[in-house]
Design an enzyme around this catalytic site. Structure first.
Site, PDB file in Angstrom:
ATOM      1  N   GLU A  70       0.843  -1.208   0.000  1.00  0.00           N
ATOM      2  CA  GLU A  70       0.000   0.000   0.000  1.00  0.00           C
ATOM      3  C   GLU A  70       0.875   1.255   0.000  1.00  0.00           C
ATOM      4  O   GLU A  70       1.765   1.404   0.843  1.00  0.00           O
ATOM      5  CB  GLU A  70      -0.937  -0.004   1.214  1.00  0.00           C
ATOM      6  CG  GLU A  70      -1.665   1.315   1.483  1.00  0.00           C
ATOM      7  CD  GLU A  70      -2.433   1.896   0.290  1.00  0.00           C
ATOM      8  OE1 GLU A  70      -3.166   1.141  -0.392  1.00  0.00           O
ATOM      9  OE2 GLU A  70      -2.278   3.115   0.016  1.00  0.00           O
ATOM     10  N   ALA A  71       0.543   2.162  -0.909  1.00  0.00           N
ATOM     11  CA  ALA A  71       1.338   3.384  -1.068  1.00  0.00           C
ATOM     12  C   ALA A  71       1.190   4.341   0.115  1.00  0.00           C
ATOM     13  O   ALA A  71       2.077   5.157   0.373  1.00  0.00           O
ATOM     14  CB  ALA A  71       0.941   4.085  -2.368  1.00  0.00           C
ATOM     15  N   HIS A 550     -17.635   8.021  -8.528  1.00  0.00           N
ATOM     16  CA  HIS A 550     -17.983   6.628  -8.830  1.00  0.00           C
ATOM     17  C   HIS A 550     -17.238   6.126 -10.065  1.00  0.00           C
ATOM     18  O   HIS A 550     -17.710   5.203 -10.735  1.00  0.00           O
ATOM     19  CB  HIS A 550     -19.495   6.481  -9.048  1.00  0.00           C
ATOM     20  CG  HIS A 550     -20.304   6.624  -7.799  1.00  0.00           C
ATOM     21  ND1 HIS A 550     -21.641   6.307  -7.723  1.00  0.00           N
ATOM     22  CD2 HIS A 550     -19.956   7.042  -6.557  1.00  0.00           C
ATOM     23  CE1 HIS A 550     -22.081   6.531  -6.493  1.00  0.00           C
ATOM     24  NE2 HIS A 550     -21.083   6.983  -5.771  1.00  0.00           N
ATOM     25  N   ALA A 584     -12.858  -1.391  -8.254  1.00  0.00           N
ATOM     26  CA  ALA A 584     -13.898  -0.754  -9.074  1.00  0.00           C
ATOM     27  C   ALA A 584     -13.530  -0.745 -10.554  1.00  0.00           C
ATOM     28  O   ALA A 584     -14.410  -0.660 -11.415  1.00  0.00           O
ATOM     29  CB  ALA A 584     -14.154   0.673  -8.579  1.00  0.00           C
TER      30      ALA A 584
HETATM   31  C1  LIG Z   1     -14.707  11.500  -2.117  1.00  0.00           C
HETATM   32  C2  LIG Z   1     -15.392  10.193  -2.393  1.00  0.00           C
HETATM   33  C3  LIG Z   1     -16.705   9.995  -1.950  1.00  0.00           C
HETATM   34  C4  LIG Z   1     -17.365   8.791  -2.205  1.00  0.00           C
HETATM   35  N1  LIG Z   1     -18.596   8.562  -1.640  1.00  0.00           N
HETATM   36  C5  LIG Z   1     -19.143   7.320  -1.726  1.00  0.00           C
HETATM   37  C6  LIG Z   1     -20.316   6.994  -0.991  1.00  0.00           C
HETATM   38  O1  LIG Z   1     -20.856   7.802  -0.224  1.00  0.00           O
HETATM   39  N2  LIG Z   1     -20.832   5.747  -1.131  1.00  0.00           N
HETATM   40  C7  LIG Z   1     -20.265   4.815  -1.955  1.00  0.00           C
HETATM   41  O2  LIG Z   1     -20.777   3.718  -2.068  1.00  0.00           O
HETATM   42  N3  LIG Z   1     -19.141   5.096  -2.653  1.00  0.00           N
HETATM   43  C8  LIG Z   1     -18.560   6.316  -2.531  1.00  0.00           C
HETATM   44  N4  LIG Z   1     -17.389   6.588  -3.186  1.00  0.00           N
HETATM   45  C9  LIG Z   1     -16.834   5.552  -4.089  1.00  0.00           C
HETATM   46  C10 LIG Z   1     -16.119   4.418  -3.367  1.00  0.00           C
HETATM   47  O3  LIG Z   1     -15.545   4.869  -2.165  1.00  0.00           O
HETATM   48  C11 LIG Z   1     -15.030   3.880  -4.305  1.00  0.00           C
HETATM   49  O4  LIG Z   1     -15.613   3.495  -5.522  1.00  0.00           O
HETATM   50  C12 LIG Z   1     -14.318   2.662  -3.714  1.00  0.00           C
HETATM   51  O5  LIG Z   1     -13.835   2.951  -2.430  1.00  0.00           O
HETATM   52  C13 LIG Z   1     -13.180   2.246  -4.645  1.00  0.00           C
HETATM   53  O6  LIG Z   1     -12.538   1.099  -4.121  1.00  0.00           O
HETATM   54  P1  LIG Z   1     -11.277   0.480  -4.865  1.00  0.00           P
HETATM   55  O7  LIG Z   1     -10.884  -0.707  -4.088  1.00  0.00           O
HETATM   56  O8  LIG Z   1     -11.599   0.335  -6.298  1.00  0.00           O
HETATM   57  O9  LIG Z   1     -10.145   1.597  -4.803  1.00  0.00           O
HETATM   58  P2  LIG Z   1      -9.507   2.325  -3.541  1.00  0.00           P
HETATM   59  O10 LIG Z   1     -10.313   2.108  -2.330  1.00  0.00           O
HETATM   60  O11 LIG Z   1      -9.260   3.740  -3.929  1.00  0.00           O
HETATM   61  O12 LIG Z   1      -8.135   1.556  -3.297  1.00  0.00           O
HETATM   62  C14 LIG Z   1      -7.007   1.652  -4.127  1.00  0.00           C
HETATM   63  C15 LIG Z   1      -5.792   1.537  -3.224  1.00  0.00           C
HETATM   64  O13 LIG Z   1      -4.636   1.256  -4.000  1.00  0.00           O
HETATM   65  C16 LIG Z   1      -3.568   2.044  -3.537  1.00  0.00           C
HETATM   66  N5  LIG Z   1      -2.613   2.147  -4.641  1.00  0.00           N
HETATM   67  C17 LIG Z   1      -2.807   2.715  -5.862  1.00  0.00           C
HETATM   68  N6  LIG Z   1      -1.710   2.549  -6.634  1.00  0.00           N
HETATM   69  C18 LIG Z   1      -0.824   1.857  -5.901  1.00  0.00           C
HETATM   70  C19 LIG Z   1       0.478   1.356  -6.161  1.00  0.00           C
HETATM   71  N7  LIG Z   1       1.088   1.520  -7.339  1.00  0.00           N
HETATM   72  N8  LIG Z   1       1.127   0.698  -5.161  1.00  0.00           N
HETATM   73  C20 LIG Z   1       0.530   0.497  -3.965  1.00  0.00           C
HETATM   74  N9  LIG Z   1      -0.706   0.951  -3.673  1.00  0.00           N
HETATM   75  C21 LIG Z   1      -1.376   1.609  -4.633  1.00  0.00           C
HETATM   76  C22 LIG Z   1      -4.219   3.334  -3.117  1.00  0.00           C
HETATM   77  O14 LIG Z   1      -3.404   4.099  -2.271  1.00  0.00           O
HETATM   78  C23 LIG Z   1      -5.499   2.826  -2.461  1.00  0.00           C
HETATM   79  O15 LIG Z   1      -5.303   2.528  -1.103  1.00  0.00           O
HETATM   80  C24 LIG Z   1     -16.704   7.775  -2.950  1.00  0.00           C
HETATM   81  C25 LIG Z   1     -15.390   7.962  -3.388  1.00  0.00           C
HETATM   82  C26 LIG Z   1     -14.727   9.148  -3.090  1.00  0.00           C
HETATM   83  C27 LIG Z   1     -13.297   9.314  -3.548  1.00  0.00           C
END
Ligand SMILES: Cc1cc2nc3c(=O)[nH]c(=O)nc-3n(C[C@H](O)[C@H](O)[C@H](O)COP(=O)(O)OP(=O)(O)OC[C@H]3O[C@@H](n4cnc5c(N)ncnc54)[C@H](O)[C@@H]3O)c2cc1C
Ligand SMILES: *[C@@H]1O[C@H](CO)[C@@H](O)[C@H](O)[C@H]1NC(C)=O
Ligand SMILES: *[C@@H]1O[C@H](CO)[C@@H](O)[C@H](O)[C@H]1NC(C)=O
Ligand SMILES: *[C@@H]1O[C@H](CO)[C@@H](O)[C@H](O)[C@H]1NC(C)=O
Ligand SMILES: *[C@@H]1O[C@H](CO)[C@@H](O)[C@H](O)[C@H]1NC(C)=O
Ligand SMILES: *[C@@H]1O[C@H](CO)[C@@H](O)[C@H](O)[C@H]1NC(C)=O
Ligand SMILES: *[C@@H]1O[C@H](CO)[C@@H](O)[C@H](O)[C@H]1NC(C)=O
Ligand SMILES: *[C@@H]1O[C@H](CO)[C@@H](O)[C@H](O)[C@H]1NC(C)=O
Ligand SMILES: *[C@@H]1O[C@H](CO)[C@@H](O)[C@H](O)[C@H]1NC(C)=O
Length: 614
Positions: A70-71, A550, A584
């Site tokens: 994790e970064a 999203h 996502a």
């Molecule tokens: C401001 C905001 C408000 C939102 N509100 C809602 C809400 O109310 N309800 C809802 O359902 N959804 C909401 N969402 C959407 C939802 O939170 C996201 O779609 C979801 O959390 C994405 O999950 P993920 O696992 O795809 O990515 P993330 O949770 O973003 O995880 C990606 C991870 O990978 C890490 N990473 C990236 N590149 C590297 C690398 N090269 N090396 C190591 N680590 C790396 C990042 O640091 C991060 O920790 C919101 C999103 C945001 C940003």
């Protein structure tokens, strides 16, 4: 150790091991972190300790050795209480500001800035993405809402796997979270009725905590009535049973109700895994490249990582799972040799799998609002009052209630009503008809903010869950040290403008209802009554639209050979082995409702597939 193992001692050894494994708190918390600079190997290496990544890692760690790369670090430390206290998720996380002049928070956010969005005022959009354990679940607005029965059926049909229907995914939705019924005494409100279907949750589910706010914002109760007045009554089932359209709901949030703390994938899945498994986390460590052997097809063997510039290798005996989010997962695939060959070749990246879909197919719904000054108090106006704030902090700390315990909460969904639909072009109507009939075309969020002199400004925001415009993500170099290049593509398809204008007209209709009129204290603030013509409204939307965060589907799941398909229905990347994308970005398209629920469920599902040898 001098202990001789023979056949007889095995049962004793196994019994001993199972006691150790089951014993809580036998592990030092500090033993959960990898040693930077030392090569190491694990069964599974998960890249990205975000929303999906920590679910996959925690589940796999129940039966295998797992490392998480994790970064970022820990948000509780790096962002103080701003990421923990529900109200502060709306007011304290200044760095989610979508404008190009945002205040960076490098310990929490990737500071991604899109390319100028041609059809949205040429603005560059700051697209906040959590850079911390928990990922975007540590900075999101916490609404917990699922998609619709039709939307998951479309997912199943698109990827050719009926395990994605709502009925079949339900066990994973249930498995990931624990629902606590509303605390009516703390909510202290008779006009914010919570209705929900308890059968779509499971009392043994978890560890993610889902609950209702322990306080109700008075302004939102009026705005809820206003949205209800246009014909969107309270859903008898709530928004987690696969039905959204034509209703409103006081929705639950990912809040742990005992202290009213944010529940993220870090506070839930990771902490449980650190207690119960041998999971190892490499914080402040960036994955620079996925490594492959020379077999055919190439097999992922590990990851080249960098801890603040110190490079080393983490090997995967079984698989590498990429969970770096919608923007970084496609970037990491491309840098590692998986993507459109023309792009890879232009940066001298050897092509391992020519997959034109990597980085394409970005679905990113837009939102816009209409606001008024109102007479009712709000969480933000109350807590901005220095005379009242200390009492509210005390109430929060001692009772987990009051305005600090609360974040947003009332959502509504509908399809464009006939009178406005008639005015849509035939092609827009035809395109909307390609979505399942239960897929909402407009979703509403009601919000309240503090204005001058501790007054309240109320906003009703619409967002469009059927975007036809597609953006893309690409690279500007062969290095993860450079940010991904993001083209959001908003409003490139003219149908999105037509739908947005119709949604905007609905916002004005909502603001014209009796409950809204009862609280207005002045004329429309934004955009103001001068904006009336179709062209002026569309222009307002172009100049003001923001994301609702999203973004998804840039490593789309699909059938092998489909134009955009990057992973199969088990999330395995086409053209290589030992590599999956689970986050996502692996959605085939955006879901209506809010997407974190589906991110958690997808991660549970793929973890199960992996454990079952699929
Ligand atoms: C401001 C905001 C408000 C939102 N509100 C809602 C809400 O109310 N309800 C809802 O359902 N959804 C909401 N969402 C959407 C939802 O939170 C996201 O779609 C979801 O959390 C994405 O999950 P993920 O696992 O795809 O990515 P993330 O949770 O973003 O995880 C990606 C991870 O990978 C890490 N990473 C990236 N590149 C590297 C690398 N090269 N090396 C190591 N680590 C790396 C990042 O640091 C991060 O920790 C919101 C999103 C945001 C940003
Ligand atoms: C890690 O492994 C790589 C590849 O085998 C090797 O080149 C490097 O020297 C190793 N680093 C350490 C610190 O052992
Ligand atoms: C704490 O919550 C209870 C309801 O659970 C309520 O009766 C009580 O008044 C609250 N106390 C404070 C200080 O808010
Ligand atoms: C409950 O609501 C009433 C009426 O709005 C208010 O006077 C009272 O202070 C509230 N109680 C708590 C504990 O917030
Ligand atoms: C709901 O009740 C609260 C607390 O009594 C009050 O402030 C608010 O005005 C009420 N809302 C409506 C729509 O009646
Ligand atoms: C959050 O932290 C700040 C700074 O320490 C403090 O002033 C504030 O009271 C805290 N808020 C809550 C709700 O605890
Ligand atoms: C805020 O209060 C000041 C002083 O009473 C007044 O001059 C000003 O007009 C008020 N502003 C608003 C927006 O109410
Ligand atoms: C991405 O989209 C933009 C327009 O939004 C387009 O100009 C560009 O060619 C696309 N890039 C890739 C790599 O597909
Ligand atoms: C209907 O749509 C056209 C553009 O397609 C627009 O010019 C006109 O103003 C719209 N009318 C209304 C009432 O939205």
């Amino acid at each position: 150790m001098g202990i001789r193992l023979n056949m007889l001692s095995y049962p004793i050894l196994l019994a001993f091991l199972s006691v150790v494994a089951a014993a809580p708190n036998r592990r030092l918390y500090s033993s959960a972190f990898g040693y930077p600079g030392q090569n190491a190997s694990f069964d599974y290496v998960v890249i990205g300790g975000g929303t999906a990544g920590l679910v996959v890692a925690a589940r796999l760690a129940e039966t295998a050795s797992v490392a998480v790369i994790e970064a970022g670090g820990f948000y509780e430390q790096d962002n103080s209480n701003n990421s923990v206290v529900p109200l502060l998720s709306l007011t304290g996380i200044a760095f989610i500001d979508p404008t190009a002049t945002f205040t960076p928070q490098p310990l929490m956010d990737w500071s991604l800035l899109s390319q100028p969005v041609t059809n949205a005022g040429n603005r560059r959009i700051h697209y906040a993405q959590g850079k911390t354990l928990g990922g975007s679940s540590a900075i999101n607005t916490m609404s917990y809402v699922r998609g619709t029965i039709g939307s998951y059926q479309r997912w199943a049909d698109t990827v050719g796997d009926q395990s994605y229907t709502f009925a079949n995914l339900l066990k994973y939705f249930k498995k990931s979270c624990h629902l606590t019924p509303p605390n009516l005494a703390k909510r202290n409100s008779t006009n914010a009725t919570v209705l929900y279907d308890p059968t779509v949750f499971d009392s043994s589910g978890g560890p993610l905590q889902v609950s209702w706010n322990n306080w109700v914002d008075p302004t939102l109760t009026w705005l809820a009535k206003a949205v209800q007045a246009i014909g969107l009554p309270l859903s008898p089932k709530g928004f987690n049973s696969g039905q959204l359209n034509g209703y409103g709901s006081w929705v639950p949030s990912t809040i742990s109700p005992d202290h009213a703390y944010r529940s993220s994938s870090e506070s839930s899945f990771l902490r449980q895994a650190i207690r119960d498994t041998g999971i190892i986390v490499y914080p402040h460590t960036q994955a620079m490249k996925v490594l492959f052997d020379s077999s055919s097809p190439p097999k992922a063997t590990g990851v080249l990582v960098s801890t603040q510039g110190l490079e080393y290798q983490i090997s995967a005996n079984k698989e590498v799972i990429v969970s770096a989010g919608t923007f970084h997962s496609p970037q990491l695939l491309m840098v590692s040799g998986i993507g459109p060959s023309s792009v890879l070749e232009s940066y001298s990246i050897p092509v391992l799998s020519d997959l034109p879909g990597v980085g394409q197919n970005l679905w990113d719904p837009i939102s816009f609002g209409v606001s008024y000054p109102v007479s009712t108090p709000s969480g933000q106006s109350l807590t901005a009052n220095p005379a009242l704030a200390p009492g509210f902090v005390q109430q929060y700390l001692t009772n987990a209630s009051g305005p600090f315990s609360s974040a947003a909460g009332y959502l509504s969904c509908e399809r464009i009503p006939e009178a406005l639909r008639r005015n849509l072009s035939a092609s827009t109507q035809a395109k909307l008809a390609t979505f399942p009939s239960d897929w909402p075309e407009i979703e509403y969020i009601v919000g309240s903010f503090v204005g001058a002199n501790l007054t309240t400004i109320a906003a009703i925001v619409a967002w469009i869950p059927t975007p036809f415009s597609r953006g893309n993500v690409t690279i500007s170099s062969a290095s993860m040290s450079d940010p991904p290049v993001i083209n959001l593509g908003w409003l490139t398809d003219p149908s999105d403008g037509e739908v947005a204008v119709a949604a905007f007209r609905r916002l004005r209709t909502i603001w014209g209802t009796a409950p809204a009129n009862a609280i207005k204290t002045g004329p429309e603030l934004l955009p103001g009554s001068a904006v009336q013509s179709y062209a002026d409204i569309l222009n307002y939307i172009r100049q003001s639209a923001t994301q609702i965060w999203h973004a998804c589907a840039t490593c789309a799941m699909g059938k092998e050979g489909d134009a955009n398909a990057v992973v199969d229905s088990k999330a395995r990347v086409f053209g290589v082995s030992g590599l999956r994308v689970v986050d996502a970005s692996a959605f085939p398209f955006v879901q209506p409702g809010h997407i974190q629920s589906s991110v958690y469920a997808l991660a549970e599902k793929i973890a199960d597939d992996i454990k079952n040898g699929n």
